[in-house]
Structures are given as C-alpha cells and as structure tokens.
Design a protein around this motif. Sequence first.
Motif, short mmCIF file in Angstrom:
data_model
loop_
_atom_site.label_atom_id
_atom_site.label_comp_id
_atom_site.label_asym_id
_atom_site.label_seq_id
_atom_site.Cartn_x
_atom_site.Cartn_y
_atom_site.Cartn_z
N ALA A 191 -7.47 0.73 -0.33
CA ALA A 191 -8.26 -0.31 -0.05
C ALA A 191 -9.01 -1.54 -0.75
N LEU A 192 -8.51 -1.00 -2.20
CA LEU A 192 -8.67 -2.03 -3.43
C LEU A 192 -7.88 -3.12 -3.57
N GLN A 213 -6.07 -3.50 0.02
CA GLN A 213 -6.53 -4.29 1.20
C GLN A 213 -7.24 -6.28 1.35
N LYS A 214 -8.12 -5.40 0.34
CA LYS A 214 -9.55 -6.14 -0.13
C LYS A 214 -9.08 -7.21 -1.16
N ILE A 215 -8.20 -7.10 -2.15
CA ILE A 215 -7.59 -8.34 -2.52
C ILE A 215 -6.79 -8.80 -2.19
N GLU A 253 -7.24 -9.79 0.90
CA GLU A 253 -8.19 -10.61 1.97
C GLU A 253 -8.73 -11.43 1.23
N ASP A 254 -8.36 -11.33 0.21
CA ASP A 254 -9.25 -12.82 -0.31
C ASP A 254 -8.25 -13.34 -1.36
N LYS A 297 -8.69 5.30 -2.05
CA LYS A 297 -9.59 4.60 -2.44
C LYS A 297 -8.44 2.78 -2.95
N THR A 327 0.79 -1.20 -0.50
CA THR A 327 -0.40 0.51 -0.30
C THR A 327 0.96 1.67 0.13
#
Length: 224
Positions: free
Chosen positions: A169-170, A172-174, A176-177, A166, A160
């Motif tokens: 957050a993108l 971080q979500k990637i 996590e998944d 924005k 990061t």
Amino acid sequence: MEIRFEGAAVTYGAREALSPLTLTLTENRIGVIGLNGSGKTTFARLINGLTKPTAGRVIVNGRDTADFHSALPDVGFIFQQPQNQIILPIVRDDIAFGLKGRGLSKAEIEAKVEAALGRFGAAHLAARRAHELSGGELQIAALSAVLVTGPDILILDEPTNQLDLKNRALVQKIIEDLPENAIVISHDLELVADFGRVLLFHGGRLAADAPAAEAIARYREIIA
C-alpha cells in the motif's frame, strides 16, 4: 514525455525477444503486463537504452537511444530487487553517490539527499543501513537514489514484488503521487487497474494496447 518505437525489435541469434514494435507513449502512467519471458523487460530496457534495438529505432524525448553508450540520463530504472541497485551500505551515502562528479558542493549534495528522502517523509532513513530496511523502505531508498538525479521518466520493475500488504500500500501510494512519468511493469494487476493505458506482451509481441480493464481482461484470457 514522448517515447517512440519505430519498428523496434530485438533478436538474439535466431531468437526473437521482441517482435517489431511501432507505437508512441505520452501518458503519465503506463502499465506493462504479461507472463514471464513475454518481452516486458526487453521493452523496458529499450526505453532506458540498456538494450539497443537490433532493428528499427527507439526515440526518447527526441533522442535516439542508439546514440548513447549506456542508459539515458533522463530515464530512471527501479529494479525488481531494489537491494541489488543499492551500492553503498548507508542510505544517505548511496543516494549521494549518483550526484558525484556533477560539480556540486558537499552542502548541495547533502541538501539534495535530504530533499529526496523528504519527498517520501523518510528523512529518518538517512543514517540507516540498507540491509536493515523493510521491503517498503528499500523501495523508498532506491527511488530516492534514482530520483535525486532528476529523471523525467521512471521505470519500475515489479515494485510490489514480495511486499506485505502494508508495504504494498505504501509503494502504491508513492507511485500514485509521483510527479514524474512512470512506466510500471507488474504482475500485480490491481497496481495498474486505474491506469489509462496498459500494454500486454505475450510471446515477444504486443498483444494488447488498451485501457487497464480491457488489457487485463485480455491477459486473463491468455492465462486461463
């Protein structure tokens, strides 16, 4: 995933970059924190084999990194500056580059490139030029280029860094998944705050190996 450090150390002449380290890593998400020059990057490069221990051993999924002349094929590495690992100007060509020489047909390579970008809902990036991408898009392009080769372990170095809210957050979500095992090196403490295991390095030594809250609290003591 199983990564074993067996008394692994790295020295450059009289300077000790990483003191002897013995531990086993099996968790799906592991955070790595510490000041600049604390040993974080040396630790990560030992895992993918780009740095070899000057003492002890590092065993990754049953294989000694010393047996490989270059990086281990099942360990992917995302640089702190992802644009530095993008070789070709067009995103689809760069992702395809890592599949060359694997005996795949052109159609098979195209399908894998499409699937790699499709994981992130980023098929629209295929024809884009790398220098036109935003920070978050660059991370997706770099991730796709690494993941298309099928690594079991992914190391992300400051993923990061220099991203706006924005794009942070993108990314971080990637992370996590991701179904792959991920080792995340970061000064962004919120990024690893939910990890079950976080390693804190300080002065070339492992200063804490604990759940995120405990390791982060120890880090704050060091930098206070």
